[in-house]
Design an enzyme around this catalytic site. Structure first.
Site, PDB file in Angstrom:
ATOM      1  CD  GLN A  75      -2.629   1.005   2.524  1.00 39.47           C
ATOM      2  OE1 GLN A  75      -3.722   0.380   2.598  1.00 39.47           O
ATOM      3  NE2 GLN A  75      -2.305   1.787   3.821  1.00 39.47           N
TER       4      GLN A  75
ATOM      5  CD  GLU B 130      -2.071   7.595   3.018  1.00 41.22           C
ATOM      6  OE1 GLU B 130      -0.966   7.677   3.177  1.00 41.22           O
ATOM      7  OE2 GLU B 130      -3.050   7.018   3.442  1.00 41.22           O
TER       8      GLU B 130
ATOM      9  CE  LYS C 281      -3.669   4.636  10.162  1.00 40.27           C
ATOM     10  NZ  LYS C 281      -4.305   3.346   9.453  1.00 40.27           N
TER      11      LYS C 281
HETATM   12  P1  PGA Z   1      -6.129   4.131   5.632  1.00 43.57           P
HETATM   13  O1  PGA Z   1      -4.527   3.675   5.350  1.00 43.57           O
HETATM   14  O2  PGA Z   1      -6.394   5.438   6.275  1.00 43.57           O
HETATM   15  O3  PGA Z   1      -6.772   4.069   4.266  1.00 43.57           O
HETATM   16  O4  PGA Z   1      -6.442   2.838   6.638  1.00 43.57           O
HETATM   17  C1  PGA Z   1      -3.692   4.290   6.084  1.00 43.57           C
HETATM   18  C2  PGA Z   1      -2.736   2.881   6.659  1.00 43.57           C
HETATM   19  O5  PGA Z   1      -2.991   1.867   6.424  1.00 43.57           O
HETATM   20  O6  PGA Z   1      -1.543   3.117   7.240  1.00 43.57           O
HETATM   21 ZN    ZN Z   2      -1.399   0.960   7.584  1.00 42.76          ZN
END
Ligand code: PGA
Ligand code: ZN
Length: 425
Positions: free
Chosen positions: A160, A202, A334
């Site tokens: 990702q 992003e 987060k």
């Molecule tokens: P997400 O990705 O905000 O789409 O969950 C960010 C991450 O996986 O760190």
């Molecule tokens: Zn992540």
């Protein structure tokens, strides 16, 4: 005391509705915050309340905004808002569900962060300073995305996030300078090879690579082309986000149409660690693959940071369990995974107590809100992950840390290598 609290619908970086909360205290201090949103969300996260139906793909937030205005505002009015923990506990109790599905995690986290801002404003200090309470802090090491992939780029590559970290830089500001050169170098390498296809969620390049390895190769070359020593000065940080392509120990790679079991996935990632200057790996296996996390951490955790994101979902209890089991050595923090500022802090503190690296992180759906920049400094997280080095919802956070670093002058301490806690760092 809280004099007024108001929720409104605003828009995020993906063009989706989200919740903003504005709070005014009796002394006139105003705090405002916007809820972010994930795309590759972990199962254990608190719930992002959406309206459903067909409007905006079911993603509208009238119910969550209604929660703020109809329930949260009347409940918090006239409350003494000096203690974040008390306010956050009240929000959690008011919702009453374990996953915040009644009022909505988005409504609650925006309220919690707005109140945090108001309290700092009322105290007359910058938010990071209110959070640090005079304890020493470091300016975080930025983890910056160069290529997007996975759920953020239509699975163009499996991994990702292909990010860089510049732990050998002398300051945050210098780390951004280095990243800007690497970003530029990566762009020209890709264009020359016909591999740049646009921008991922992003803000990193949307890559047309034929394999994950081609992305790693290109990123390593970009680091060298920009004039830096791979590993010694600049490292690669990966968010594999493996839950997006597998569960139950079976992983299907989009690019070469292969299915791997946990052992094969761990071997593949281990091969990358041998071959490329990788300093950090996030969610190397699926969030349900506890054995895989333990296996990966025991094999590579001495030489590389192993971050739990979907695996730990900013949950203090899960962090403690992972520390006991050796299932990670770093935690991504987060606020909207945990639900409130207090709960996010508890996860970070649990990480620190376990000797884990701690990384405050944005989501793929973001806004101009810069709260996390202050959390990363004020909580002395050591690391900050915000996405790429383009697009203003990302740059707003990097730029805010630049301002904080400048305001500290000579006393600013950049975390650099101290951000990492694994033995080989
Ligand atoms: P997400 O990705 O905000 O789409 O969950 C960010 C991450 O996986 O760190
Ligand atoms: Zn992540």
């Amino acid at each position: 005391r809280i004099a007024q609290l108001h929720g409104r619908r605003v828009w995020d970086s993906r063009g989706r509705p989200t919740v903003e909360v504005e709070v005014r205290l009796e002394d006139g201090a105003i705090g405002r915050a916007i809820a972010p949103a994930g795309a590759s969300t972990g199962q254990g996260e608190v719930l992002d309340l959406r309206d459903g139906g067909s409007r905006f793909g079911g993603l509208d937030v009238h119910r969550a905004v209604g929660s703020v205005n109809d329930e949260i505002a009347p409940a918090l009015l006239a409350l003494d808002a000096t203690d974040q923990e008390v306010v956050d506990r009240l929000l959690v109790d008011l919702d009453g569900t374990p996953d915040r599905s009644r009022l909505g995690g988005n409504a609650i986290v925006a309220t919690s962060m707005a109140i945090l801002h108001a309290i700092a404003k009322s105290a007359g200090v910058p938010l990071w300073q209110h959070l640090s309470g005079g304890r020493p802090v470091r300016i975080p090491l930025p983890e910056i995305q160069i290529f997007g992939g996975g759920a953020h780029a239509d699975r163009r590559v499996d991994v990702q996030d292909f990010m860089v970290v510049c732990p050998a830089a002398g300051s945050f500001s210098e780390a951004l300078d280095w990243t800007a050169e690497i970003y530029l170098a990566a762009g020209s390498l890709m264009r020359r090879a016909g591999k740049a296809q646009g921008v991922a969620d992003e803000g990193g390049f949307w890559p047309a690579f034929d394999s994950n390895e081609e992305a790693l190769e290109t990123l390593t070359r970009a680091i060298e082309t920009a004039g830096f020593a791979p590993a010694a000065q600049v490292g690669i940080s990966l968010d594999v986000a493996a839950s997006q392509f597998g569960s139950g120990g079976r992983y299907t790679l989009a690019l070469d149409d292969r299915t791997l079991d946990t052992a094969a996935l761990v071997d593949m990632l281990g091969g990358w660690i041998e071959q490329y200057p990788i300093l950090s790996v996030e969610d190397p296996v699926g969030e349900d693959d506890h054995e895989g996390m333990v296996e990966f951490t025991s094999r590579y955790g001495h030489r590389c940071q192993v971050i739990g994101d979907d695996y730990l979902v900013t949950n203090a209890k899960r962090v403690e369990a992972a520390a006991t089991d050796g299932a990670a050595n770093a935690v991504l923090v987060k606020p909207n995974q945990a639900g409130t500022v207090t709960e996010a802090f508890q996860a970070l503190r649990a990480g620190k107590e376990a000797g884990f690296g701690t990384i405050v992180s944005a989501r793929s759906g973001e806004s101009e809100d810069v709260t996390i920049a202050h959390l990363s400094v004020g909580w002395d997280a050591g690391q900050l992950k915000v996405g790429s080095f383009t697009r203003s919802e990302r740059m707003a956070k990097w730029n805010e840390v630049l301002r904080i670093e400048e305001s500290l002058g000579d006393s600013a301490e950049f975390s650099g290598w101290s951000a990492f806690t694994f033995p080989g760092s």
